[in-house]
Design an enzyme around this catalytic site. Structure first.
Site, PDB file in Angstrom:
ATOM      1  N   LYS A  10     -15.301   3.315 -28.990  1.00 60.15           N
ATOM      2  CA  LYS A  10     -15.181   4.467 -28.077  1.00 60.15           C
ATOM      3  C   LYS A  10     -13.862   5.193 -28.327  1.00 60.15           C
ATOM      4  CE  LYS A  10     -16.647   4.310 -23.708  1.00 60.15           C
ATOM      5  NZ  LYS A  10     -16.734   3.808 -22.313  1.00 60.15           N
TER       6      LYS A  10
HETATM    7  O1  G3P Z   1     -18.087   3.981 -18.977  1.00 63.91           O
HETATM    8  C1  G3P Z   1     -17.438   4.468 -17.862  1.00 63.91           C
HETATM    9  C2  G3P Z   1     -18.090   5.645 -17.242  1.00 63.91           C
HETATM   10  O2  G3P Z   1     -19.430   5.397 -17.067  1.00 63.91           O
HETATM   11  C3  G3P Z   1     -17.332   6.089 -16.020  1.00 63.91           C
HETATM   12  O3  G3P Z   1     -17.938   5.750 -14.837  1.00 63.91           O
HETATM   13  O4  G3P Z   1     -18.074   5.477 -12.405  1.00 63.91           O
HETATM   14  O5  G3P Z   1     -15.842   5.441 -13.526  1.00 63.91           O
HETATM   15  O6  G3P Z   1     -17.102   7.568 -13.319  1.00 63.91           O
HETATM   16  P1  G3P Z   1     -17.192   6.080 -13.446  1.00 63.91           P
END
Ligand code: G3P
Length: 220
Positions: free
Chosen positions: A86
């Protein structure tokens, strides 16, 4: 559509994997920081779950310059054939994406919030693009609209980059991602459970078993 679990928690990964429907995992520095073990151990345990499968384990670089990101990405990719690297969608990340992709390393360009970012990531050979739909919705924007735009652009120009819908908050969003034709949806464990749990299924199953055992009792 592939389903990934958006977590670095090994218990959640093992539980979801046991259902047979899990295609991979996405981690990020914030998710890793929630766990009470060092990163090498974390990665080792996650990879062990997917050993002998094509399951994908996304590991994120934390370097900030393209050269350093490239070095770090190569190191991560060398850990296992299951690893996808990533890289954040910033200037240095786009440069690193191009170098790593040319070196046949699979790159997931993350922290994507616009279709223009997705276009540039695809031009630089990204294997996955990760639009963060929940965080866009949090800003009163429309995350799924961005996914639709990316899908259309990638189809227009036959880009091979796969759309990995991230920052998912609800099971409904998973369905919407599948309707649009996203390639992958990554979900936290709570949303993963909601993909198969339904109160009417539980009520129906309880009734089936009650009826079955009362029927059996009548002919004992
Ligand atoms: O991989 C992380 C991404 O899915 C972020 O998720 O819930 O932190 O916005 P969130």
């Amino acid at each position: 559509m592939k389903i990934f679990l958006d977590t670095a928690n090994i218990d959640e990964i093992r539980k979801a994997f046991s259902l047979g429907v899990l295609d991979g995992v996405t981690t990020n520095p914030s998710l890793a920081a929630k766990e009470n073990k060092n990163f090498d151990q974390l990665v080792k345990e996650i990879l062990e779950v997917f050993k002998g499968t094509d399951g994908i384990v996304n590991l994120e670089v934390v370097s900030e310059k393209a050269d350093d990101m490239t070095r770090e990405g190569l190191k991560l990719a060398n850990i296992s054939k299951n690893v996808v690297v990533k890289i954040p969608c910033i200037e240095e990340g786009l440069k690193a994406c191009k170098i790593l992709s040319k070196a046949k390393v699979r790159v997931n360009v993350t922290l994507c919030f616009s279709a223009s970012q997705a276009l540039l990531a695809a031009k630089n050979g990204a294997y996955f693009i990760s639009p963060f739909i929940g965080r866009l919705d949090d800003q009163n924007d429309n995350g799924m609209r961005v996914v639709e735009e990316i899908k259309k652009i990638y189809m227009n120009y036959s880009f091979k980059t796969q759309i990995l819908v991230a920052s998912v908050r609800t099971a409904r969003q998973v369905v919407e991602a599948a309707v649009i034709g996203a390639d992958v949806c990554t979900v936290p464990y709570g949303v993963f459970e909601k993909l198969y749990k339904h109160p009417l299924t539980d009520i129906g199953q309880k009734k089936f078993l009650e009826d079955w055992y009362s029927y059996k009792a009548r002919f004992r």
